[in-house]
Design an enzyme around this catalytic site. Sequence first.
Site, PDB file in Angstrom:
ATOM      1  N   LEU A 285       0.782  -1.236  -0.131  1.00 16.64           N
ATOM      2  CA  LEU A 285       0.104  -0.060  -0.079  1.00 16.64           C
ATOM      3  C   LEU A 285       0.955   1.239  -0.053  1.00 16.64           C
ATOM      4  O   LEU A 285       0.282   2.362  -0.424  1.00 16.64           O
ATOM      5  CB  LEU A 285      -0.902   0.067   1.308  1.00 16.64           C
ATOM      6  CG  LEU A 285      -1.926  -1.156   1.238  1.00 16.64           C
ATOM      7  CD1 LEU A 285      -2.608  -1.232   2.602  1.00 16.64           C
ATOM      8  CD2 LEU A 285      -2.744  -1.069   0.252  1.00 16.64           C
ATOM      9  N   GLY A 286       2.100   0.973   0.641  1.00 17.59           N
ATOM     10  CA  GLY A 286       3.016   2.330   0.673  1.00 17.59           C
ATOM     11  C   GLY A 286       4.307   1.941   1.251  1.00 17.59           C
ATOM     12  O   GLY A 286       4.269   0.787   1.709  1.00 17.59           O
TER      13      GLY A 286
ATOM     14  N   GLY B 221       7.690   3.924   3.060  1.00 12.95           N
ATOM     15  CA  GLY B 221       8.218   5.208   3.628  1.00 12.95           C
ATOM     16  C   GLY B 221       9.633   4.728   4.194  1.00 12.95           C
ATOM     17  O   GLY B 221      10.187   3.963   4.204  1.00 12.95           O
ATOM     18  N   ALA B 222      10.121   5.917   5.172  1.00 11.15           N
ATOM     19  CA  ALA B 222      11.223   6.054   5.619  1.00 11.15           C
ATOM     20  C   ALA B 222      11.613   4.681   6.566  1.00 11.15           C
ATOM     21  O   ALA B 222      12.521   4.367   6.790  1.00 11.15           O
ATOM     22  CB  ALA B 222      11.940   7.310   6.501  1.00 11.15           C
ATOM     23  N   PHE B 223      10.380   4.410   7.271  1.00  6.77           N
ATOM     24  CA  PHE B 223      10.369   3.317   8.225  1.00  6.77           C
ATOM     25  C   PHE B 223      10.024   1.940   7.813  1.00  6.77           C
ATOM     26  O   PHE B 223       9.975   1.211   8.667  1.00  6.77           O
ATOM     27  CB  PHE B 223       9.559   3.773   9.448  1.00  6.77           C
ATOM     28  CG  PHE B 223      10.434   4.794  10.361  1.00  6.77           C
ATOM     29  CD1 PHE B 223      11.684   5.178   9.923  1.00  6.77           C
ATOM     30  CD2 PHE B 223       9.733   5.186  11.613  1.00  6.77           C
ATOM     31  CE1 PHE B 223      12.273   5.935  10.896  1.00  6.77           C
ATOM     32  CE2 PHE B 223      10.318   6.334  12.233  1.00  6.77           C
ATOM     33  CZ  PHE B 223      11.653   6.586  11.997  1.00  6.77           C
TER      34      PHE B 223
ATOM     35  N   VAL C 142       4.082  -0.879   4.026  1.00  6.18           N
ATOM     36  CA  VAL C 142       2.785  -1.023   4.552  1.00  6.18           C
ATOM     37  C   VAL C 142       2.230  -1.943   3.551  1.00  6.18           C
ATOM     38  O   VAL C 142       1.890  -1.642   2.577  1.00  6.18           O
ATOM     39  CB  VAL C 142       2.188   0.164   4.977  1.00  6.18           C
ATOM     40  CG1 VAL C 142       0.523  -0.082   5.288  1.00  6.18           C
ATOM     41  CG2 VAL C 142       2.529   1.503   5.659  1.00  6.18           C
TER      42      VAL C 142
ATOM     43  N   LYS D 193       1.984  -2.847   8.720  1.00  7.29           N
ATOM     44  CA  LYS D 193       3.188  -2.096   8.730  1.00  7.29           C
ATOM     45  C   LYS D 193       4.264  -2.784   9.272  1.00  7.29           C
ATOM     46  O   LYS D 193       4.602  -3.140  10.353  1.00  7.29           O
ATOM     47  CB  LYS D 193       2.979  -0.800   9.861  1.00  7.29           C
ATOM     48  CG  LYS D 193       4.132   0.349   9.619  1.00  7.29           C
ATOM     49  CD  LYS D 193       4.002   1.491  10.501  1.00  7.29           C
ATOM     50  CE  LYS D 193       4.939   2.591  10.479  1.00  7.29           C
ATOM     51  NZ  LYS D 193       4.607   3.441  11.269  1.00  7.29           N
TER      52      LYS D 193
ATOM     53  N   ASP E 107       1.720  16.644  14.364  1.00  6.10           N
ATOM     54  CA  ASP E 107       1.831  16.532  12.822  1.00  6.10           C
ATOM     55  C   ASP E 107       0.679  16.510  12.192  1.00  6.10           C
ATOM     56  O   ASP E 107       0.821  15.695  11.054  1.00  6.10           O
ATOM     57  CB  ASP E 107       3.156  15.655  12.617  1.00  6.10           C
ATOM     58  CG  ASP E 107       3.557  15.676  11.317  1.00  6.10           C
ATOM     59  OD1 ASP E 107       3.607  16.803  10.466  1.00  6.10           O
ATOM     60  OD2 ASP E 107       3.873  14.587  10.375  1.00  6.10           O
TER      61      ASP E 107
END
Length: 428
Positions: free
Chosen positions: A25-26, A28-30, A33, A48, A142
């Site tokens: 699904l995605g 990122g930096a960590f 997902v 995740k 955030d």
Amino acid sequence: MAPANGDLQLLKADYREAYKLGKTLGQGAFGKVKLATRRSDGIEVAVKLVNTNEWSERERKQFENEIRTLYELQHPNIVRLFDVYESEPRQYAMIMELASGGELFDRIQQRGSFSEQEAQFVMRKLLSALAYMHKKDIAHRDLKPENIMYATGEENSEPKLTDFGFAKKAQPIEEDVPAGATSPPPGALKTRLGSPNYVAPEILTSKTGYSTSVDIWSMGVILYILLCGYFPFYHENERELYRQIKAGKFDMPVEEWGHVSDNAKDLVRKMLQINPKKRITAHQALRHPWLRGEASSEIMPEETLKAFSDMNRIRKRSFKGAAQAIAAAVRTEKARGGEGKAEVGDVAVLAIQKARRAAAAAEEDKEYTNASMAFADEITSDEVRRPEPKGGAGRAAAGGAGAKKPMHPAQAGNSGGGSPMCTSCALM
């Protein structure tokens, strides 16, 4: 890693025995997902996947904080964390509620229409979530459209707050700060982080820390955008942007705000109150006349929707470029025998300017050091701007080197300018 709290226990098992993985699904930096299906009942969830083997101690603590906070929060407008697996040392799988309806701004753009009534619906839900969080003294820190997702693609789907990587318990400030203190008390919220156009002024200026009220400011910026299609504060120069935010001055020109009700404008002003002690709280906002009354269902003017669409298009393009630049910077540094110290994962913010600095540092074989604040963005103001005033009124000259010309004569001398800005994105 210790359990997130007394209730959540890390499951020392292979999550794939309980869940069947699907598409990505995605990323990122960590980590990634993934879509997954629970084998016992067919329910779809988001998984995740987080590998912390190469993380710094600070990054691990940030991750622990995220799961502690998220597991504690159980509200219909906050994405749920169900379980955390540790199948291998320092490799985790967070089983989370699936929010498949897309981001807030994407959904509006795809529909091609929006009304004050719909903005009211979104604000009621999100302020309800904030009231729940703030009662527990938890600040998100955030808030931005990228961190607001819809549960499903259905018409009346619920919006949900996501990405709690920066969330933290807020310690009351007034009672704990000695007279004449110049630094925050132990435990106070003091880290300067967020996303540029949404950051509250006290995060930039306070010497004694800040509170959950920073979330109200950020949500006020989001409401402002929903009602007119552009940001209340903008400048292509980072320092000037922060100067504007600290001044707290914004306008609601009749050319773009004539369709907005007085009650909606009043709530925006109360949420964007520069003094956090005078700023409206989430509980108070839910009792505001605009949220308790009936808002207009009339579709917003074409100029407003066009400005909104332009802003969202540029935002998406800048996010993709930032992600690619950051990944390239880290790969380059590691390939040269380093440890990936582009430091872009330090606060998990994918920002254009930060990515460029990291990439440049890697090219020069230098270590990239974070700026004092965890955000930056570099979208040229010529790419996306506020709608032109009706009647073709010209722009008055703005003071300050490099400032955009303000849209209305009343803004002359305020180098805040008039163009909206696409902010950086974070993907956890």
